[in-house]
Structure formats: C-alpha cells, structure tokens
Design an enzyme around this catalytic site. Structure first.
Site, short mmCIF file in Angstrom:
data_model
loop_
_atom_site.label_atom_id
_atom_site.label_comp_id
_atom_site.label_asym_id
_atom_site.label_seq_id
_atom_site.Cartn_x
_atom_site.Cartn_y
_atom_site.Cartn_z
CD GLU A 126 12.29 -92.98 -71.51
OE1 GLU A 126 13.31 -92.83 -72.18
OE2 GLU A 126 11.88 -94.09 -71.15
CB CYS A 141 1.46 -95.18 -72.05
SG CYS A 141 2.18 -96.01 -70.62
CB CYS A 201 9.10 -96.39 -59.80
SG CYS A 201 7.71 -97.28 -59.06
CB CYS A 247 8.61 -104.48 -60.11
SG CYS A 247 7.14 -103.89 -59.23
CB CYS A 287 9.76 -102.66 -63.75
SG CYS A 287 9.28 -101.00 -64.29
CB CYS A 304 4.88 -102.97 -70.34
SG CYS A 304 3.33 -102.90 -71.15
#
Ligand code: SAH
Length: 358
Positions: A96, A114, A121, A125, A128, A345
C-alpha cells in the site's frame, strides 16, 4: 511467460541504462531519453517512444520490458486530501502507498507520496498494523520508484506534481538499504521525476548500522527517527528493536549523524494514552535531545484493531507540545488524515496473497 526472460528497465539508473544501450551497440545518450519515458512519463510501452526509430523499438521489445505495478484499488478519502493505493507486485505480493495534498495559500499545492520499502515488516512495533503479519521480502529499487510513478499517473488531481516523498509506508527502509538508496537517487534524476533530495525523507525505527552508513552518503535527504519514548523500558515494550539498539547507542549514532551531515533530525513520537504521554516522558525527552537540532512531530496514535493502545486525548498532546516548546524544542502535532480509508500512519497492512481485498 515471455517477459520473464527479458531485462526489466524499471529500476535502472542512468549508468545501468547507458550500459544497457552500449551492449546493444547504441549511443549512451539513449539512456537519458529512456529515463524520460520511464520515470517522467511513466511509460511501459516502447511503441510510445517517439524519439526511437522503428528498428530500435523492435530491438528493445525483443530484449527488454518495463514492469509496472498493478493498481488493484485506489481509494479517496471523504475530504479528498488523502488517496490510498493498493498495488500488486509481479509475484502477487501486495503493498500500500498513499498520496497526500496539503493546502497552500499561494495556489495549488504540491503532493506528498508516502511509499513502502518492504512487503510487511519484521520490526513488530506493538501499535503498527504493518508488522502484524510479519515480513515477506524487500522491494526492489524499481518497485519503490514505481509507487511514485503510478500514483502520479492516477492521482485524482494529476495536474499537481508529487514533489515530496516520505519512506514512511510499509517496512523499515534502513533494512533494505541498497535498494532504498538506489531508488532515492533515481527519483532525483532531473530527466525523470526530478524530486529534490531535500524533499525526500527516510523514516527509521533506529537501525544503527543504517544510520552510520547514511551519515557518509553525502546526500541532502531528511532523516526521521521513530522514538516514541525516552525510556528504554517503555520503548522496548512497544518497539522490540530497542532491545537490539537501545537508546544510549541510538542517540550516540544520531549525534554522529548530525555532526557529519549538519542536518536537522525529525523525531516522530506517537502519542499513546497512559504509555508515553506524561510530562515525565516529556522531561526526559528534552534531556536526551539536548545538543540536537531537532524537530519533534507528535503523531496522535491511529487505531489499529489488534493493538490494545489508545490515542492520547488532545489536552495531553497539547500539554506535551507546550512542555517541549518551553524547553526550546520545535514541536508540531501531525494533522490526522486518511483515517477513514485506513491510510494513516501505522494503518498500512500486508494483504495476504490470493485473498480478496475488502
Ligand atoms: N519503519 C519506519 C517507517 C514506517 S512507520 C519507522 O519505524 O520509522 C512510519 C511512522 O508511523 C513511524 O514513526 C511509526 O512509528 C508510526 N506509526 C506506526 N504505527 C502508528 C500508529 N498506529 N499510529 C501513529 N503512528 C504510527
């Protein structure tokens, strides 16, 4: 498929293309022409390339192709300031990316893209969405650059130019160092997208070897560091990477970065209710930032279904900002955007291959 045996020109820089054309017994200036077609015009079709002869076009078709991300979905937020794209890669993986427009008093403003650097990932975290289903693979330089090209082509206000790029989408850019740096240099080529290095930002969770390498690149790009707490105990509990690269070492490497580059560092700080938004954290943050030229960007936490954390209330965010400002540190609060289309975010997530995207 036939194209599998052809060389992909997307992701090649000026030198790569010069070598490619020299190998074809063509002049090296063809490289600049090709850069314009691939990166400025976003072409994937040799037939469109009017400054190449028929014969050359035929030869190109035989040996090469120009890959393109496939846009599976393009969603525009209600107030139209944020657009999210779901792209399919050649191997079926999905990523995305987001385009944001900012109001400008002097006329139509420029756009900020962005973009992602990895599929998924590995950092995990706690707050996230991207990390929730793990890491799949690094993106190639071509796939990183192509997010900007494809979004420029189909963003709803395509007369407005993408002039800023932030590597704040999916993935940890400094763990895909070579491809990310190659992509940044390609985005900067004047005949292509011509995005100024000062308008490109890398955001990292604090990968020290990557910070050390980037200190020596001599590039004018911006560095943003996701800090989220000045206390090791808290930071490790929400960002597992802090166990590997604790704050004392991270801040020392950032000091060196600043000494070498003279560049300001942006510190991102997601405001999580009851976790890192108290004035004790603010006070310690001011202490560890002493001697830095820094900007703090407070990000009101965006909700992620699996994370049990909540966004700090506005009065706490404002008190935190006031405190930091009283210590002489520039502190901004990030405007919330794209939450209605899950484009804010931390909300970009890996979609599973083969599953329908809803
Ligand atoms: N891996 C890089 C870049 C991707 S994340 C990094 O860690 O910096 C981009 C920014 O969004 C980071 O500051 C990240 O901590 C922040 N972020 C992640 N999830 C968030 C959430 N749910 N709410 C607000 N910010 C979030």
């Amino acid at each position: 498929m036939e194209t599998n045996f052809k060389i992909d020109l997307k992701g090649m820089n000026t030198t790569d293309l010069e070598n490619f054309f020299l190998r074809m017994n063509e002049k090296s200036f063809r490289s600049k022409q090709m850069i314009k077609w691939i990166y400025q015009k976003g072409s994937s079709n040799f037939d469109e390339m009017t400054d190449f002869s028929k014969v050359l076009k035929m030869r190109l078709k035989k040996t090469a192709h120009i890959s393109a991300l496939k846009t599976l979905r393009h969603i525009i937020s209600d107030n139209r300031d944020t657009e999210k794209f779901l792209f399919e890669l050649n191997d079926g993986n999905l990523i995305e990316s987001v385009v944001m427009s900012y109001e400008d008093h002097v006329g139509p403003s420029r756009l900020t893209a962005c973009i992602s650097s990895q599929v998924g990932c590995a950092m995990n975290c706690s707050f996230c969405a991207t990390g929730k289903s793990g890491f799949i693979r690094n993106l190639t330089a071509g796939e990183i650059v192509d997010q900007v090209i494809q979004m420029q082509k189909s963003v709803s206000q395509s007369e407005r130019r993408i002039a800023n790029v932030v590597l704040m989408g999916m993935g940890e850019p400094l763990l895909n160092y070579d491809n990310v740096l190659k992509a940044i240099r390609i985005l900067n080529i004047p005949e292509g997208t011509a995005i100024g290095l000062r308008h490109i930002a890398i955001s990292t969770c604090g990968i020290i070897p990557g910070i050390e390498r980037i200190s020596d690149e001599g590039l004018q790009i911006k560095l943003a560091v996701s800090l989220h707490s000045p206390f090791d105990k808290v930071r490790s509990s929400i960002m597992p990477i802090n166990n590997k690269y604790p704050l004392a070492y991270l801040m020392a490497s950032l000091k060196n970065y600043q000494l070498k580059t003279g560049r300001r560092i942006t510190f991102e700080y997601a405001m999580i209710d009851g976790i890192n938004d108290d004035l004790e954290s603010a006070s310690e943050l001011a202490k560890i930032l002493k001697g830095f030229t820094a900007l703090i960007n407070l990000i009101p936490l965006n909700s992620v279904a699996e994370a049990k954390a909540n966004r700090s209330p506005n009065h706490k965010i404002e008190a935190f900002q006031k405190f930091m400002q009283s210590k002489g540190i520039r502190t901004t609060i990030r405007k919330e955007r794209g939450t209605d289309i899950e484009a804010a975010c931390g909300q970009l997530r890996k979609k599973t291959m083969g599953k329908t995207y809803e």
